[in-house]
Design an enzyme around this catalytic site. Sequence first.
Site, PDB file in Angstrom:
ATOM      1  N   SER A 127       0.830  -1.201   0.000  1.00 14.72           N
ATOM      2  CA  SER A 127       0.000   0.000   0.000  1.00 14.72           C
ATOM      3  C   SER A 127       0.862   1.246   0.000  1.00 14.72           C
ATOM      4  CB  SER A 127      -0.868  -0.025   1.265  1.00 14.72           C
ATOM      5  OG  SER A 127      -1.444   1.236   1.480  1.00 14.72           O
ATOM      6  N   TYR A 152      -1.963  -1.384  11.132  1.00 15.77           N
ATOM      7  CA  TYR A 152      -2.248  -1.933   9.799  1.00 15.77           C
ATOM      8  C   TYR A 152      -1.146  -1.510   8.816  1.00 15.77           C
ATOM      9  CZ  TYR A 152      -3.695  -1.615   4.998  1.00 15.77           C
ATOM     10  OH  TYR A 152      -3.679  -1.675   3.634  1.00 15.77           O
ATOM     11  N   LYS A 156       2.081  -3.674   6.597  1.00 14.79           N
ATOM     12  CA  LYS A 156       2.467  -3.643   5.170  1.00 14.79           C
ATOM     13  C   LYS A 156       3.974  -3.400   5.040  1.00 14.79           C
ATOM     14  CE  LYS A 156      -1.486  -4.620   3.489  1.00 14.79           C
ATOM     15  NZ  LYS A 156      -1.698  -5.954   2.924  1.00 14.79           N
TER      16      LYS A 156
END
Length: 342
Positions: A127, A152, A156
């Site tokens: 992302s 979160y 990544k």
Amino acid sequence: MSKQILVTGGTGYIGSHTVVELQKEGFDVVIVDNLSNSRIEVLDNIEKITGIRPAFEQFDLAERDKTDAFFQKYPNIEAIIHFAAHKAVGESVGKPLMYYRNNLVSLMNLLECMKKYDVANMVFSSSCTVYGQPATLPVTESTPRQEAESPYGNTKAICEDIMRDFCKATDSLNCIALRYFNPIGAHESGLIGEFPVGIPNNLVPFITQTAAGLRDELKIFGDDYNTADGTAIRDYINVVDLSKAHVVAINRLLNNKNKKNYEYFNVGTGNGYSVMQLVKTFIEVTGVQLKYQVVERRTGDIEKIYADTSIANNELGWHAEKSLEETLATAWNWEKNVRNID
Ligand code: UDP
């Protein structure tokens, strides 16, 4: 014989669109999903679009024994696209261990099995969150990563590092991380799309649910940013265009076209749109009125980000094709289908 690809999270939003594009290109797809954030009916709808029902196994990739047993059952997998992960930014702040355990352990289980069962290739869902608020725009692949705003986002970044380090230690392994900007829209058939559980966090599902009458009004988070109309800017990428980038990445790996055994690419359109521009375009394209109100900024939001896509364009030979107008029309078409609106 067609090449077999494992798509983890293949009943989810981006996963289901990617399964369709892979099947259209002749790949034999096997989906693994624990259905924690998606529905089994997605398989019927994939089959309606392509005429092919993908093989499906329901289990949690964080369970090592089950992951190992899967690779024994499917010895012909040639590549993996790994979507399966928790993805709600807000939830991750309250439940960081759930995010770290699920997102990191499932990747490590897959990588271990890739080595053990000689599966050489993986494409990973990363992302643009890894860039934070970049000092200069557009964002190139050499823009430095910054400390993540949420657990979160951190998963990544850590997953990218795990792949980089494991590729360094394992010559036979090839991984590509695709750093998505903001995926929106749905398949043109209206049969698959984004189906958020509960109140949507993301802008476009909130807009379409408000237009469909499920929500009273859209709240626009802040109009005092340093942008032309004061609302925040993002690079909104059509989900089918994004899915095609995965097929390109898989072909690059299967045809040994990758330059290094760990690579990463920005996948966006190169265009930044403000929240207000997006809302106005939605109203123009659909003719549906949308009640909205400007409220305070949302904590953790960045002001503006959009991609420099030249490396993806030149190196992968991939381009975003769909306009924002077309894409928002598909998002509305999908919402109408889901809610039985004419
Ligand atoms: N946004 C908004 N109202 C909403 C949801 C999002 O104004 O109900 C804004 C948000 O502040 C951001 C943009 O829309 O500027 C995109 O938000 P989204 O959550 O879709 O993606 P991300 O924040 O991950 O870029």
